[in-house]
Write a protein that holds these residues in place. Sequence first.
Motif: not given
Length: 188
Positions: A96-100, A137-143, A148-156, A164-172
Amino acid sequence: MKLLNPLRTRRTALALALATTSVLTTALATPAIAASADAASSARAADTRLEQQIEGLLRHNKGAERVGKDRVRLEPGVEMTVASTRAAADGANDCRTGYACVWQHRDASGYRLDFYYYGSYTLSNYTMPDGTSWQDQVSSYYNAQTDGAWIVGKNWDNGLEWIFGGPGGRYEALVSANDQADVIELYA
């Protein structure tokens, strides 16, 4: 020579025609009835699996509440969608729009977590219907966030490094650091 009764002959012909039509109609209808019964049985089985998945989410995620047919709110701003037919068919378009959104498997398939508010989310705090943690467990994402909001995946492993990550509209469809995310961050 025996004379035929025309009325009796017509009745016999009509009875024969009706019997033939009845047999033909039954023969033609039987596969359709069987197919309809199979479809109904498959739909019931899918509904049963869906309900079992929802029950698992509610059992393994303290304080969770059901907010849709195939969706559970784990905490404010975090929802999980089980692998329903609709979600599987829509893939990234179902975010949905507004979600990552992040998915358990590549190509936006499997279970999905939806994040709405800016912040940092530790994936080990969320579990799947069978009790498995979302960590690694994460293999794919859509922002689908806006403004201009970003999603970023991080590892300890290396001090919470960006994997991984990117701005709104980005899909991997398959992140390069597949099954390594420990934290998801949303920010503007």
